[in-house]
Design an enzyme around this catalytic site. Structure first.
Site, short mmCIF file in Angstrom:
data_model
loop_
_atom_site.label_atom_id
_atom_site.label_comp_id
_atom_site.label_asym_id
_atom_site.label_seq_id
_atom_site.Cartn_x
_atom_site.Cartn_y
_atom_site.Cartn_z
N ARG A 35 11.60 -2.97 11.51
CA ARG A 35 10.83 -2.39 12.30
C ARG A 35 9.80 -3.27 13.33
NH1 ARG A 35 5.23 -1.05 8.33
NH2 ARG A 35 4.55 -1.70 10.04
N ARG A 85 11.70 -6.53 4.75
CA ARG A 85 10.95 -5.37 5.38
C ARG A 85 11.98 -4.82 7.00
NH1 ARG A 85 5.16 -2.48 5.54
NH2 ARG A 85 4.76 -3.88 7.36
N ARG A 138 -1.36 -9.31 13.41
CA ARG A 138 -1.77 -7.81 12.87
C ARG A 138 -2.66 -9.07 11.35
NH1 ARG A 138 3.70 -5.74 10.85
NH2 ARG A 138 2.57 -3.54 9.89
N LYS A 153 0.78 -1.48 0.06
CA LYS A 153 0.39 -0.14 -0.07
C LYS A 153 1.20 1.25 -0.06
CE LYS A 153 -1.83 -0.32 3.85
NZ LYS A 153 -1.21 -2.76 4.47
N ARG A 183 -9.63 2.03 9.66
CA ARG A 183 -9.06 0.10 9.95
C ARG A 183 -11.03 -0.28 10.92
NH1 ARG A 183 -2.73 0.35 9.24
NH2 ARG A 183 -2.17 -1.86 9.40
P1 AMP Z 1 0.84 0.40 9.19
O1 AMP Z 1 2.00 1.18 8.84
O2 AMP Z 1 -0.18 0.32 8.18
O3 AMP Z 1 1.18 -1.15 9.17
O4 AMP Z 1 0.68 0.46 10.27
C1 AMP Z 1 0.85 0.24 12.24
C2 AMP Z 1 0.31 -0.17 13.16
O5 AMP Z 1 0.68 1.61 13.44
C3 AMP Z 1 -0.53 -0.83 13.17
O6 AMP Z 1 0.32 -1.98 13.63
C4 AMP Z 1 -1.35 -0.31 14.50
O7 AMP Z 1 -0.29 -1.10 15.48
C5 AMP Z 1 -0.70 1.15 14.13
N1 AMP Z 1 -1.63 1.25 13.59
C6 AMP Z 1 -2.12 2.47 11.28
N2 AMP Z 1 -2.69 2.64 11.39
C7 AMP Z 1 -4.27 2.94 12.29
C8 AMP Z 1 -5.46 2.08 12.04
N3 AMP Z 1 -5.67 3.55 11.36
N4 AMP Z 1 -5.96 2.33 13.24
C9 AMP Z 1 -5.27 1.74 14.21
N5 AMP Z 1 -3.72 1.35 14.84
C10 AMP Z 1 -3.35 1.81 13.64
#
Ligand code: AMP
Length: 198
Positions: free
Chosen positions: A133, A127, A144, A13, A88
């Site tokens: 990360r 990654r 996740r 994404k 989300r």
């Molecule tokens: P991502 O980079 O989008 O995978 O986000 C990394 C982490 O940030 C996720 O596993 C959540 O802990 C938090 N996070 C990111 N976006 C959201 C969201 N829209 N709602 C809740 N937690 C989020």
């Protein structure tokens, strides 16, 4: 033109949002990136969020909704936004609709990037090696992916009730995925901005 990229972790994404951002003059808003910035700046919010993020859990709705609301009026978002990793939950989706409606805007396209589970694991490992990360671990990944299945089962129907949600085959190389995304975006870009890509 406001677009949502929906898809599992490591679906590409962010990579695609960055490409499309350049081509169409839109602004990528990634709640994950914003939260990682808070963590690396050591803010109070970042310290709280880090615990949840490291475990692969979601941070509270109001945290991410506030972050989006704060950025949406910036000049870079004037031509539109690519929402990456947001919404989300249905509460986030409803809040986003409200934030946009208050500004006379709406979500124009929601697309779903589909990626096979084995490919996700492969990309996640890559990654983890490249970016280090904390949430690209096997344990966090399990949470996740599980959470993704859970929330996509609620959030996608919310959007499908409003119109079609085209699927993008995210297993393919980056360029081919971009081509598929553009096939969906182009007609909408012409409709909303009167011109195609920049
Ligand atoms: P991502 O980079 O989008 O995978 O986000 C990394 C982490 O940030 C996720 O596993 C959540 O802990 C938090 N996070 C990111 N976006 C959201 C969201 N829209 N709602 C809740 N937690 C989020």
């Amino acid at each position: 033109m406001n677009v949502i990229f929906f898809g599992p972790p490591a679906a590409g994404k962010g990579t695609q949002a960055k490409i499309i951002q350049e081509k169409y003059g839109l602004r990528q808003l990634s709640t994950g990136d914003m939260l990682r910035e808070e963590v690396s700046s050591g803010t109070e919010l970042g310290i709280k969020a880090k615990k949840l993020m490291d475990q692969g859990k979601l941070v509270p709705d109001h945290v991410v909704i506030d972050m989006i609301a704060k950025r949406i009026d910036s000049p870079e978002c004037a031509k539109g936004v690519i929402f990456d990793g947001f919404p989300r939950t249905v509460a986030q989706a409803e809040a986003l609709d409200k934030i946009l409606a208050e500004r006379g805007k709406k979500i124009d396209i929601v697309m779903e990037l589909e990626v096979d589970q084995n490919k996700i694991v492969e990309r996640m490992k890559k990654r983890a090696a490249e970016e280090g990360r904390n949430d690209d671990t096997v344990e966090a990944l399990k949470t996740r992916l599980h959470l993704y299945n859970d929330y996509s089962a609620k959030v996608l129907p919310y959007y499908r009730a409003q119109g079609p949600v085209p699927k993008i085959n995210g297993n393919q190389p980056i360029d081919s995925v971009t081509v598929q995304i553009e096939e969906v975006l182009q007609p909408e870009a012409v409709k909303t901005t009167g011109h195609a890509r920049q």
